[in-house]
Scaffold this active site. Structure first.
Site, PDB file in Angstrom:
ATOM      1  N   HIS A 193     -11.966  36.876 -26.391  1.00 44.01           N
ATOM      2  CA  HIS A 193     -12.217  38.313 -26.472  1.00 44.01           C
ATOM      3  C   HIS A 193     -11.729  38.892 -27.787  1.00 44.01           C
ATOM      4  CE1 HIS A 193     -13.975  39.168 -22.643  1.00 44.01           C
ATOM      5  NE2 HIS A 193     -13.021  38.525 -21.998  1.00 44.01           N
ATOM      6  N   CYS A 202     -13.267  41.417 -19.061  1.00 51.26           N
ATOM      7  CA  CYS A 202     -14.647  41.269 -18.602  1.00 51.26           C
ATOM      8  C   CYS A 202     -14.747  41.141 -17.087  1.00 51.26           C
ATOM      9  CB  CYS A 202     -15.279  40.042 -19.251  1.00 51.26           C
ATOM     10  SG  CYS A 202     -14.487  38.486 -18.805  1.00 51.26           S
ATOM     11  N   ASP A 249       0.850  -1.185   0.000  1.00 53.00           N
ATOM     12  CA  ASP A 249       0.000   0.000   0.000  1.00 53.00           C
ATOM     13  C   ASP A 249       0.887   1.236   0.000  1.00 53.00           C
ATOM     14  OD1 ASP A 249      -3.022   0.858   1.757  1.00 53.00           O
ATOM     15  OD2 ASP A 249      -1.619   2.194   0.768  1.00 53.00           O
ATOM     16  N   ARG A 253      -8.167  13.355   5.615  1.00 48.74           N
ATOM     17  CA  ARG A 253      -8.927  13.242   4.393  1.00 48.74           C
ATOM     18  C   ARG A 253     -10.357  13.674   4.707  1.00 48.74           C
ATOM     19  NH1 ARG A 253     -10.711   8.875   1.224  1.00 48.74           N
ATOM     20  NH2 ARG A 253      -9.952   9.066  -0.893  1.00 48.74           N
ATOM     21  N   ASP A 284      -3.270   2.497  -5.830  1.00 48.17           N
ATOM     22  CA  ASP A 284      -2.096   2.523  -4.958  1.00 48.17           C
ATOM     23  C   ASP A 284      -1.945   1.280  -4.082  1.00 48.17           C
ATOM     24  OD1 ASP A 284      -4.200   2.937  -3.216  1.00 48.17           O
ATOM     25  OD2 ASP A 284      -3.014   4.197  -1.903  1.00 48.17           O
ATOM     26  N   GLU A 285      -2.611   0.233  -4.413  1.00 48.62           N
ATOM     27  CA  GLU A 285      -2.575  -0.979  -3.597  1.00 48.62           C
ATOM     28  C   GLU A 285      -2.481  -2.202  -4.478  1.00 48.62           C
ATOM     29  OE1 GLU A 285      -5.297  -0.603   0.429  1.00 48.62           O
ATOM     30  OE2 GLU A 285      -6.024  -1.592  -1.343  1.00 48.62           O
ATOM     31  N   HIS A 315      -9.293  32.168 -23.199  1.00 53.26           N
ATOM     32  CA  HIS A 315     -10.318  33.161 -22.871  1.00 53.26           C
ATOM     33  C   HIS A 315     -10.005  34.490 -23.559  1.00 53.26           C
ATOM     34  CE1 HIS A 315     -13.379  35.203 -20.475  1.00 53.26           C
ATOM     35  NE2 HIS A 315     -12.492  36.168 -20.254  1.00 53.26           N
ATOM     36  N   CYS A 348     -10.154  38.439 -15.402  1.00 54.32           N
ATOM     37  CA  CYS A 348      -9.955  38.826 -16.793  1.00 54.32           C
ATOM     38  C   CYS A 348     -10.051  40.347 -16.904  1.00 54.32           C
ATOM     39  CB  CYS A 348     -10.998  38.184 -17.696  1.00 54.32           C
ATOM     40  SG  CYS A 348     -10.981  38.856 -19.366  1.00 54.32           S
TER      41      CYS A 348
END
Length: 818
Positions: free
Chosen positions: A685, A669, A14, A62, A117-118, A681, A666
Site C-alpha cells: 500500500h 483495503c 513409529d 485424522r 516418522d517411521e 501487504h 487490512c
DNA sequence: CATTTGTGATAT
DNA sequence: ATATCACA
C-alpha cells in the site's frame, strides 16, 4: 533350531502422533491439552493431519475438518502448520524426523527410514551380541513391553525351560534393546514413540500398532496364528489399499486366517509368482524383505492441487505457481545438497489437466542441470505449456507438481581450510574437525545409556565450537549461556535439560531493556518448569504455570492489538543480538541462502540431534521476518524466537487456534490478509501510494495491480498472490530494497559466493560459509554406512496389478496413527 | 468444488 | 519413461 525366517530381529519405530508432538515440544503449553495439527485453516477449520491422544479420546480423528473436531472436542487446540509460498511448510516435521533418525542410527547401521516418522531397524547383530553375555533378564527391562499371546512375565518364564524357543529369546532381547532405544529417543529428543519387535518388517509393523502410545509390542512367531485368527487382511502392510480389497473380494475372505487356507498355487495362479508366494508366506508370518539402509529420500518434490474452481486458467496463474513450486524445490534441493552432498539430475513435472470435464494426469521427465530456480521454472513451464496450454490460450490445470531425483554424489568440495584463509581466525576453527561430529553422532548416543569417554571429546569439541563462534561473532550473552551449559553440566545426566535449556536461551529477550529482562527471567523459569512437566506426562499443574505466564503476557495489551508493533517494541534497541543462532536473518536479504542457512546454525549450536527446532520455527514466522527486513539497515540482526514464543502463548489462551499464519483485515483495503503477509501487504500500500502520487503507472484503476485478472480464481488469488502481484518496475525496485539485495548500502563481495553482501552482514555471511563447509565435510564422512541387510534377496514385493478392473468403492478405513 | 502433500515402489 | 498405487 534356526530358521531363515526367524533369525532376524526387526524393529519398527513409529513416532506417536508425530506432528502433534513436534508442536507440543515447540510450545509446551499445549502439553496435556487436546490438540490437532491442521493445514489450510481457510476451509471448515482446515484439514486435520495429526491428532494427539487427548483429542483422540474425544473422538477426533485424522481426516476430519477442524470444525468437526471442534464440535467433538470444544476445547481442542488447533495448531496450524505454517505456510510458505502459499503451501503447507512441513520443514519442521522433516527436521524433527531427522533428529530422531540420528538417535536411532546409533544402534544399527541397518536403519531404513520408512517415512518422516517411521523407521525399520535390523538389530539382529546387537541382539546376538547381547545374548552372549547377558545376565538374567528382568521384567523391569521390559517395563513398557507387551507380548502378543501371553503376558510379559510368562514370556520371560518360558525361557526357564529347556525347550524354549531361541527365536523368542532373540525377540526378548530385541525388546530390551528397543526399550533402550525408545528411552534414548525420548531422552535426546523429547519425543515418544511406539515400536514393534518381530522377525520381519511386516510383523514388526503389525505389532507396533497393537499397543500405541508410548509402548512396544513383541510378536513371537508362535503367536502369529492366534493373532491371525481374526485379523483383517487390511492390517497387513500393503494390503490396506486397493489390492487388499481385491484380494478379499476375489477370494471371498476377510481375515489372515482365511488367507492361510488358500494354497500357494491358487494364489500364484490368481496373481503372479511373486505376489502369490508373498501372500502365501505372509499368511504364515513369513516375510524376508530386508531392511535396506536408507536415510535420505530418493526424490524431493512438491506439488499443489487446484481443485474445482481454483483450477488454473490463465498464464499468469500458471506462471505464478510454476514459480512458487520451483522456488520451493530449489530451496529444498539446495538444503539437501548441503546436508547430503548430492545433486539431482532429473526432474519430473507432473500435472493434471482437465480436458472436457475429465481430469487427465501426466508427468514428464526433464534433465536437471543446475539448481537455478528460474531455469527450473522455465523448464517446467515449457513442459506444462506443451501439454496443458489450450489452443484458446487458456489452461484448465487442476494440479501441478515437480520432483527431482536421480541423485548423484557430488565430488568432494574444496578444501575446508580455504574457508579460513580469508578470515582471521583459522587457528581456532581448524580444531573443529569432523571427528567432533562423528563422535557426536556415534559415541555420544551410546547404546546403554551410559556415557563413555568420547562424550568428553564431544563436550570439548562443542565447547570449542562455541568458542569459535563466539569469537567470530561479537560476544553475546546468549552464547555465553549456551556455553556455560556445556561447561557446567554433566553430559550424562542431563541431555534433556540441555536441550531445554538451549531452548530457553533461544527465547531470550534483549537485555537492553529492563522490563524485558524481568520478563525474560519470568519466562525462562516457567518455561523450564513446564518443560519438566512434559517429561512426566503431566497436565494438571501446567495450567497454573501457564496462567502465570500468560497473565504476564496479558499485561501488555499491545500484544493483542498489534503483534507487529508489540514485537517491534523488543527489537528496537537490539544490536547484533543472537546472530550466532541464525545467520539466515542476514542472508534473508540475499534470497538464495535464506533457508539453507538454518541447518548450519543448528549444527553449530549442537548438531542435528540437539538441533533447536525453535530456530526453524522462528525462521518461519514471516511476520517478524518482515519486520526485520524493515530494520535491516539499523539493526539487522534480530532473533524472533521471542516473538514466536509469545505469539504462541497468546494464541493458546485467547484463541483456540494457533495459527502460524492467520488472516487479518487490512485497514487500507479491507481485504483479509494473512497476518504473516501483513507487513509486506502494507508495504504494498505504501508503495502504491507513492506510485499513485506519481500518477504514471496506474491510471485510476487503483486495484489493478492487486486483483489483476480473471475468472474463478479471484478470491483465492487475493490471498494467495503475494510477491508476484507487484508488477510495476518501480514498485518492484521499491520493494526490492527490503527483500532483495540491498541497494544503496555499502557492500563487500563475498570471496566464496561472489555475492555482494552488505557490510553489516558480512561477518555473519562468512560464518555461514564456514558452517556450510563444515556441514559438507561432516556429511561426506557420515555417508559410508551403506551395508546391506544380512538377509536373502528380495524374493517378494507386494504390489500387484489387480486382475479385475474396478476396485470396490471407496472404503474409508482409518489407520491408527499418523 | 475440496483428505494435502509427500514419499517410494512397481508394472508396463 | 510414465501411470498408478500404497501409505503416512
Amino acid at each position: 533350531m534356526e530358521f531363515e525366517h526367524t533369525n532376524r530381529v526387526i524393529v519398527l519405530v513409529d513416532m506417536d502422533c508425530f506432528y502433534c508432538q513436534v508442536e507440543e515440544k515447540l510450545n509446551p503449553f499445549l502439553v496435556g491439552k487436546p490438540i490437532a495439527v491442521v493445514q489450510y485453516n481457510a476451509w471448515k477449520g482446515g484439514g486435520i493431519i495429526a491428532v494427539n491422544y487427548p483429542a483422540r479420546d474425544k473422538g477426533v480423528t485424522r481426516h476430519m475438518r477442524g470444525n468437526e473436531a471442534k464440535a467433538k472436542c470444544p476445547n481442542i487446540v488447533l495448531v496450524r502448520v505454517p505456510t510458505q509460498r502459499d503451501k503447507a511448510d512441513l520443514t519442521k516435521y522433516r527436521d524433527a524426523g531427522k533428529e530422531v533418525a540420528a538417535v536411532l542410527q546409533a544402534y544399527t547401521p541397518l536403519l531404513e527410514r520408512a517415512s518422516v516418522d517411521e523407521a525399520y531397524m535390523d538389530i539382529t547383530d546387537a541382539v546376538n551380541e547381547r545374548l552372549l553375555n547377558e545376565h538374567p533378564i528382568t521384567l523391569e527391562q521390559l517395563r513398557n513391553t507387551h507380548v502378543v499371546g501371553c503376558n510379559t512375565q510368562d514370556f520371560l518364564d518360558s525361557f526357564k525351560y529347556e525347550h524354549h524357543l531361541e527365536s523368542n529369546l532373540k525377540l526378548c532381547m530385541g525388546g530390551i534393546i528397543t526399550e533402550e532405544i525408545r528411552a534414548a529417543v525420548f531422552e535426546k529428543t523429547g519425543y515418544k514413540c511406539s515400536a514393534g519387535i518381530a522377525h520381519n518388517k511386516v510383523l514388526a509393523k503389525l505389532a507396533c500398532g497393537l499397543h500405541k502410545p508410548n509402548q512396544q509390542t513383541i510378536l513371537p512367531q508362535d503367536s502369529v496364528n492366534s493373532l491371525y485368527e481374526t485379523l483383517p487382511l487390511r492390517k497387513i502392510r500393503s494390503l490396506g489399499g486397493k489390492f487388499g480389497c481385491n484380494l478379499s473380494e476375489d477370494l471371498g475372505i476377510t481375515t489372515m486366517k482365511e488367507l492361510q487356507q488358500i494354497s500357494e498355487n491358487d494364489l500364484i495362479n490368481r496373481y503372479d509368482d511373486k505376489t502369490g508366494s508373498w501372500l502365501y508366506k505372509i499368511a504364515r508370518g513369513i516375510d524376508l524383505e530386508p531392511v535396506t539402509v536408507r536415510l535420505v529420500s530418493k526424490s524431493i518434490g512438491c506439488c499443489k492441487k487446484f481443485p474445482g474452481r481454483t483450477a488454473l486458467v490463465c498464464c499468469e496463474d500458471v506462471q505464478y505457481w510454476v514459480n512458487e513450486l520451483s522456488n520451493e524445490i530449489t530451496e529444498r534441493l539446495n538444503r539437501d545438497l548441503e546436508e547430503n552432498n548430492r545433486k539431482a539430475k532429473h526432474m519430473v513435472v507432473g500435472f493434471v489437466n482437465e480436458i472436457n470435464r475429465r481430469d487427465v494426469s501426466a508427468s514428464r521427465t526433464h534433465p536437471l542441470h543446475s539448481y537455478d530456480a528460474e531455469k527450473i521454472a522455465a523448464d517446467m513451464l515449457k513442459v506444462v505449456n506443451k501439454h496443458c496450454l489450450n489452443s484458446n490460450g487458456y489452461y484448465r490445470i487442476k494440479y501441478l507438481g515437480i520432483s527431482a531425483g536421480k541423485f548423484e554424489d557430488c565430488k568432494k568440495g574444496y578444501d575446508i581450510s580455504s574457508y579460513f584463509k580469508s578470515g582471521d581466525k583459522e587457528a581456532n576453527t581448524q580444531s573443529v574437525k569432523p571427528e567432533y561430529n562423528l563422535s557426536y553422532f556415534f559415541s555420544k548416543i551410546e547404546k546403554h545409556g551410559a556415557v563413555n569417554e568420547t562424550s568428553m571429546d564431544t563436550k570439548e569439541a562443542l565447547q570449542e565450537e562455541s568458542n569459535n563462534l563466539e569469537e567470530s561473532c561479537n560476544s553475546n550473552d546468549s552464547i555465553y549461556k549456551n556455553q556455560n551449559l556445556l561447561d557446567d553440566q554433566d553430559v550424562k545426566s542431563d541431555n534433556l535439560e540441555a536441550i531445554y535449556e538451549a531452548d530457553t536461551v533461544m527465547i531470550d529477550f534483549p537485555e537492553t531493556n529492563d522490563d524485558n529482562t524481568k520478563y525474560e527471567t519470568k519466562i525462562q523459569t516457567s518455561f523450564t518448569d513446564v518443560l519438566s512437566l512434559v517429561n512426566r506426562d503431566k497436565d494438571s499443574e501446567s495450567d497454573s504455570i501457564t496462567d502465570e505466564i500468560l497473565n504476564n503476557e496479558d499485561k501488555d495489551d499491545n500484544s493483542k492489538a498489534n503483534t507487529s508493533s508489540y514485537f517491534s517494541h523488543y527489537f528496537k534497541n537490539v544490536e547484533s543480538f543472537s546472530r550466532n543462532f541464525d545467520t539466515s536473518k542476514y542472508l534473508d536479504v540475499s534470497n538464495n541462502e535464506v533457508e539453507t542457512s538454518s541447518p548450519e546454525n543448528d549444527e553449530i549450536i549442537g548438531g542435528e540431534t540437539f538441533g533447536n527446532s525453535e530456530t526453524f520455527e522462528s525462521t518461519n514466522n514471516t511476520n517478524v521476518l518482515e519486520h526485520q527486513k524493515e530494520n535491516i539497515n539499523t539493526s539487522p540482526i534480530l532473533n524472533n524466537s521471542t516473538a514466536y514464543f509469545n505469539l504462541q502463548n497468546y494464541a493458546a489462551t485467547f484463541g483456540q487456534v494457533i495459527d502460524n499464519d492467520t488472516k487479518e483485515k487490512c485497514k487500507e483495503c479491507n481485504k483479509q490478509i494473512l497476518k504473516t503477509d501483513m507487513t509486506s501487504h502494507m508495504d504494498y500500500h505504501f508503495a502504491l501510494q507513492i506510485v499513485r502520487n506519481e500518477a504514471h503507472l496506474y491510471n485510476n484503476n487503483s486495484t489493478s495491480a492487486i486483483s489483476n485478472p480473471p475468472k474463478k480464481t479471484v478470491e483465492v488469488k487475493k490471498t494467495k498472490r503475494k510477491r508476484s502481484e507487484i508488477t510495476s518496475t518501480k514498485l518492484t525496485t521499491f520493494l526490492k530494497s527490503n527483500t532483495q539485495e540491498v541497494v544503496n548500502v555499502p557492500t563487500e563481495t563475498c570471496p566464496h559466493c561472489d555475492k555482494n553482501i552488505p557490510n553489516t552482514e558480512f561477518a555473519s555471511h562468512l560464518d555461514y560459509h564456514v558452517a556450510k563447509k563444515l556441514h559438507l565435510e561432516i556429511n561426506s564422512l557420515l555417508k559410508d554406512n551403506t551395508k546391506t541387510a544380512p538377509v536373502p534377496k528380495n524374493i517378494n514385493k507386494t504390489k500387484q496389478k489387480p486382475k479385475q478392473g474396478k476396485p470396490p468403492s471407496v472404503i474409508a478405513f482409518f489407520k491408527q496413527d499418523t
